[in-house]
Write an enzyme that holds these catalytic residues in place. Structure first.
Site, PDB file in Angstrom:
ATOM      1  N   PRO A 190      29.694  89.375  93.201  1.00 48.93           N
ATOM      2  CA  PRO A 190      30.032  88.915  91.924  1.00 48.93           C
ATOM      3  C   PRO A 190      30.505  90.203  90.679  1.00 48.93           C
ATOM      4  O   PRO A 190      29.816  90.601  89.715  1.00 48.93           O
ATOM      5  CB  PRO A 190      28.971  88.179  91.152  1.00 48.93           C
ATOM      6  CG  PRO A 190      27.804  88.944  91.772  1.00 48.93           C
ATOM      7  CD  PRO A 190      28.370  89.151  93.254  1.00 48.93           C
ATOM      8  N   CYS A 191      31.652  90.775  90.977  1.00 54.63           N
ATOM      9  CA  CYS A 191      31.978  92.151  90.519  1.00 54.63           C
ATOM     10  C   CYS A 191      32.544  91.561  89.043  1.00 54.63           C
ATOM     11  O   CYS A 191      32.583  92.377  87.788  1.00 54.63           O
ATOM     12  CB  CYS A 191      33.030  92.827  91.027  1.00 54.63           C
ATOM     13  SG  CYS A 191      34.447  92.000  91.577  1.00 54.63           S
ATOM     14  N   HIS A 192      32.723  90.378  88.643  1.00 58.11           N
ATOM     15  CA  HIS A 192      33.156  89.694  87.266  1.00 58.11           C
ATOM     16  C   HIS A 192      32.113  89.816  86.563  1.00 58.11           C
ATOM     17  O   HIS A 192      32.494  89.593  85.273  1.00 58.11           O
ATOM     18  CB  HIS A 192      33.571  88.088  87.723  1.00 58.11           C
ATOM     19  CG  HIS A 192      32.632  87.344  88.578  1.00 58.11           C
ATOM     20  ND1 HIS A 192      32.415  87.158  89.706  1.00 58.11           N
ATOM     21  CD2 HIS A 192      31.474  86.583  87.757  1.00 58.11           C
ATOM     22  CE1 HIS A 192      31.654  86.420  89.930  1.00 58.11           C
ATOM     23  NE2 HIS A 192      31.101  85.972  88.844  1.00 58.11           N
TER      24      HIS A 192
END
Length: 280
Positions: A246-248
């Site tokens: 989850p780089c978001h």
């Protein structure tokens, strides 16, 4: 007044130079620490803080890059590459490639030709995705409406692999994450290929809870390298598995959403969707 930070920096520079000059001898922690006149314990902690990886990992990474260069030209056998790199045998070279590159040296020597990748397209709450997997797990997830472009981008990352358009269990388990909660993340198998630093950052991203947000600076502190915010940002931007890693959930320290490989609008939508599901 003596600048302690400058002294530490100079020692790390000297240690890196020593490793680069002597990695073929596979120097031990004691050897490197002695070269910069520090105890092994103190040096291990100092080097990991400044370089983002342990001295051992740094030696392994240099060894791997050198071995890759030997194998790329096609002239060196696996045994010759291992010997020239300072490794005791091809089994150690094999372990080095598998642990860091997620492929065997033979697969690398053949340009990834032995890698078989299954891929499919699917709909998600945030648009169409392409998802791909090897025999070990999911290796690629990307948001892209254009299927031709999506497949082209996948092939650029694994240019010599063989491809089959089909759905398998790895992909199904991964796609279920859009409907299930993140506590089931351990059911998803990933096959990642990155540097030790990238893998450390991606592992840290996996610990961010659904609905949670963090900053590049916080991740740098979490991995024990508080000065590496810029390098962390580069590693976050290199994430090959959208949403599952989850780089978001990483934003700027100012509170701004920041960039996203698959578009800042989509990033905002994902953050809002997760917040709604968790009540954050």
């Amino acid at each position: 007044m003596i600048d302690q930070e400058q002294i530490h920096y100079d020692r790390i520079v000297k240690a890196i130079e020593y490793i680069k000059e002597n990695f073929k001898q596979q120097p031990s922690l004691d050897d490197i620490a002695a070269a910069v006149h520090l105890s092994p314990f103190h040096f291990q902690r100092l080097f990991s803080e400044w370089a983002g990886v342990s001295p051992k990992k740094f030696v392994q990474y240099l060894s791997l890059e050198y071995a890759k260069g030997l194998l790329k030209n096609g002239n060196a056998s696996l045994m010759e590459a291992a010997h020239e790199t300072g490794l005791s045998g091809s089994s150690r070279l094999h372990d080095l490639f598998v642990n860091i590159e997620c492929m065997t040296p033979g697969e690398f020597k053949n340009g990834g030709e032995a890698l078989r990748i299954n891929y499919c397209f699917a709909e998600s709450p945030f648009g169409k995705v392409i998802i791909a997997s090897t025999s070990k797990g999911v290796c690629w997830v990307a948001f892209e409406e254009d299927e031709v472009l999506a497949f082209s981008n996948l092939k650029k990352s694994f240019p010599n692999a063989s491809y089959t358009q089909m759905v398998n269990k790895f992909q199904q388990d991964a796609l279920f994450i859009f409907q299930k909660d993140w506590s089931r993340l351990d059911e998803i198998k990933l096959h990642l290929n990155g540097t030790p630093f990238q893998l450390k950052v991606w592992e840290c991203l996996l610990k961010i809870p659904m609905g949670g947000l963090t900053t590049y600076g916080h991740i740098a502190k979490e991995i024990g390298n508080p000065k590496a915010s810029r390098a962390v940002g580069t590693a976050v931007g290199s994430n090959p598995v959208a949403f599952l890693i989850p780089c978001h959930r990483v934003i700027q320290s100012s509170g701004q959403i920041g960039g996203y490989m698959w578009g800042s609008t989509r990033k905002s939508a994902i953050i809002g969707w997760e917040a709604a599901r968790t009540g954050a």
